[in-house]
Design a protein around this motif. Structure first.
Motif, PDB file in Angstrom:
ATOM      1  N   THR A  72      -4.279  -2.574  -3.206  1.00  0.00           N
ATOM      2  CA  THR A  72      -4.258  -3.235  -1.916  1.00  0.00           C
ATOM      3  C   THR A  72      -5.623  -3.837  -1.633  1.00  0.00           C
ATOM      4  O   THR A  72      -6.644  -3.203  -1.873  1.00  0.00           O
ATOM      5  N   GLN A  74      -8.058  -5.693   1.226  1.00  0.00           N
ATOM      6  CA  GLN A  74      -8.261  -5.972   2.648  1.00  0.00           C
ATOM      7  C   GLN A  74      -8.967  -7.314   2.782  1.00  0.00           C
ATOM      8  O   GLN A  74     -10.068  -7.497   2.296  1.00  0.00           O
ATOM      9  N   ASN A 137     -12.820 -11.053  -0.452  1.00  0.00           N
ATOM     10  CA  ASN A 137     -12.941  -9.620  -0.680  1.00  0.00           C
ATOM     11  C   ASN A 137     -13.613  -9.363  -2.034  1.00  0.00           C
ATOM     12  O   ASN A 137     -14.363  -8.404  -2.197  1.00  0.00           O
TER      13      ASN A 137
HETATM   14  C1  LIG Z   1     -11.695  -5.119  -0.180  1.00  0.00           C
HETATM   15  O1  LIG Z   1     -10.482  -4.384  -0.113  1.00  0.00           O
HETATM   16  C2  LIG Z   1     -10.650  -2.998  -0.290  1.00  0.00           C
HETATM   17  C3  LIG Z   1      -9.293  -2.345  -0.379  1.00  0.00           C
HETATM   18  O2  LIG Z   1      -8.518  -2.588   0.741  1.00  0.00           O
HETATM   19  C4  LIG Z   1     -11.501  -2.448   0.846  1.00  0.00           C
HETATM   20  O3  LIG Z   1     -11.691  -1.065   0.697  1.00  0.00           O
HETATM   21  C5  LIG Z   1     -12.844  -3.155   0.842  1.00  0.00           C
HETATM   22  O4  LIG Z   1     -13.582  -2.744   1.954  1.00  0.00           O
HETATM   23  C6  LIG Z   1     -12.658  -4.666   0.889  1.00  0.00           C
HETATM   24  N1  LIG Z   1     -13.929  -5.320   0.699  1.00  0.00           N
HETATM   25  C7  LIG Z   1     -14.374  -6.300   1.467  1.00  0.00           C
HETATM   26  C8  LIG Z   1     -15.700  -6.903   1.087  1.00  0.00           C
HETATM   27  O5  LIG Z   1     -13.745  -6.725   2.441  1.00  0.00           O
END
Ligand SMILES: *[C@@H]1O[C@H](CO)[C@@H](O)[C@H](O)[C@H]1NC(C)=O
Length: 442
Positions: A72, A74, A137
């Protein structure tokens, strides 16, 4: 061009007092059901009348459409992107696709599809530069999975009903049929307003392409929307068997809970009645790409007298297998609508439309100030108005060619208008859009 993307402040179309209800009912829900986690995201629905029974029904539906993810991600905009195994994706739940094997052989791309070229003649245009917010992300979906935007209880609660979640309203088809009839009154009473270009009917068409710049039109009321898209159509506009495949970008607070422009797809095989839906919100569309999430926000977007970001969408029928494919950018395959889903489109399309559509929910009184495109009229031209450029269709021979004869239509040019033209660089193109409410569109 920096890679950094400025996160825009979400323009609040919401009424702030809903937050109080939200808090109150979050408390209430904790005591009635454990299945619902309330999020603190901006919300558009008053929760006054949600019973725990209804919440359970919604949750059951969500459990059906949200497939178990392998990973998953985010997104910074609040979206949750689930990486779902290809063979577990919602499409394959469709009764017509029980024995469907995901197409493994690459579709035959139309002849004349241009290979990626760096930059364009137009200063300030970053061709294919628009991309998706969740990529920031940094995490990617693993091989063999497809990224799917997770639906939440809030998403469903903003819809009129669970049945209508992800669907287009019936009135859409009526607006199409009225538009096409010879009745002198083409102004749709149902509030759907268009500024579109279209090909002549009863042609054999096997696909359509365009490059569309992306904006964030403001939406006045939660259940209004503004979209810019390609329609690939077959069947009769007056009957109940219209087949339509659609893709483009849209701003829909009701569907997504915010005012960001998002990449979307849509299909129906029965004039927007029982079949079809947006994105992957029902079964049907088979996604093959692991980098593009349908329904995810596009970023960056165009700004007035500054950088213009556009997306290129091609929808065409693979002459070998018969499925309708969608590609994004210059040649990235996104996925396909299986031929099994359609009746008329199982053969070919008979008409293509390109352009904008908004919903004006004001039956009486003032016209909505929901914008189409950039909110500027076509006359304002490059850098201000929104555009569709390089309009092309795919012919019997699976060749892409520039569209030469198009007609244009706008129901009320004082609210939203369209102006088509031709140039060597942009082929057949048009500017379109408008502010809605203004002194000439009271
Ligand atoms: C990317 O996604 C992961 C899993 O959901 C999350 O833990 C993480 O904080 C996210 N990273 C960013 C930079 O938003």
């Amino acid at each position: 061009m920096g890679i950094l993307v400025l996160l825009r402040k979400i323009k609040s179309c919401s009424h702030h007092h809903h937050h109080h209800h939200l808090l109150f009912f979050a408390f209430l829900f904790l005591h009635t059901t454990v299945a619902v986690k309330m999020s603190s995201t901006l919300d558009y629905t008053s929760y006054r009348e949600v019973s725990s029974l209804r919440l359970e029904r919604i949750q059951r539906h969500l459990d059906k459409i949200n497939k178990p993810p392998l990973l998953t991600i985010q997104s910074p905009d609040g979206d949750i992107i689930d990486c779902v195994h290809k063979r577990k994706q919602p499409a394959l739940d469709h009764p017509l696709l029980k024995n469907h094997k995901i197409q493994k052989v690459a579709p035959k791309v139309p002849k004349g599809m241009k290979v990626k070229k760096e930059g364009t003649a137009m200063e300030g245009v970053v061709s294919g530069g628009a991309w998706q917010m969740w990529h920031h992300n940094g995490t990617r979906c693993p091989k063999g999975t497809v990224p799917i935007r997770r639906s939440t209880v809030h998403d469903v609660l903003r819809a009129k009903s669970l049945y209508e979640f992800g669907k287009k309203k019936r009135s859409m088809a009526m607006s199409l049929s009225r538009r096409r009839s010879d009745a002198p009154d083409v102004v749709s009473g149902n509030g759907h307003e268009h500024a579109i270009a279209y090909t002549g009917s009863s042609q054999e068409v096997y696909g359509a392409k365009a490059t569309i710049n992306v904006w964030d039109p403001s939406i006045q009321v939660v259940n209004e929307f503004s979209l810019s898209q390609i329609w690939v159509l077959s069947g009769s506009f007056d009957g109940s068997d219209l087949n339509s495949i659609e893709a483009g970008w849209q701003v829909s607070p009701e569907l997504y809970g915010d005012s960001r422009p998002r990449l979307f797809t849509y299909w129906t095989s029965d004039s927007y009645q029982a079949t079809g839906c947006y994105n992957l919100l029902c079964s049907g569309f088979v996604q093959t790409n692991s980098r593009i999430a349908i329904g995810a926000a596009i970023s960056p977007i165009s700004s007035i007298d500054s950088n213009q970001y556009d997306i290129t969408i091609l929808i065409w029928k693979d002459p070998k297998v018969g499925n309708w494919w969608m590609s994004f950018g210059d040649s990235t395959l996104v996925g396909y609508w299986p031929a099994e889903l359609f009746t008329h489109l199982a053969q070919h399309a008979t008409m293509v439309e390109w352009g904008g559509e908004v919903v004006n929910t004001r039956a009486t009184g003032q016209h909505t100030s929901t914008q189409m495109g950039s909110g500027h009229f076509a006359e304002d031209g490059f850098g201000k108005a929104s555009y569709f450029r390089n309009l092309e269709i795919v012919d019997t021979d699976n060749s892409l060619s520039s569209v030469h004869e198009i007609s244009t239509l706008a129901e009320n040019t004082n609210c939203y208008d369209i102006k088509s033209s031709y140039s060597d660089d942009w082929g057949t193109y048009f500017y379109y859009g408008g502010p809605g409410n203004n002194p000439q569109c009271p």
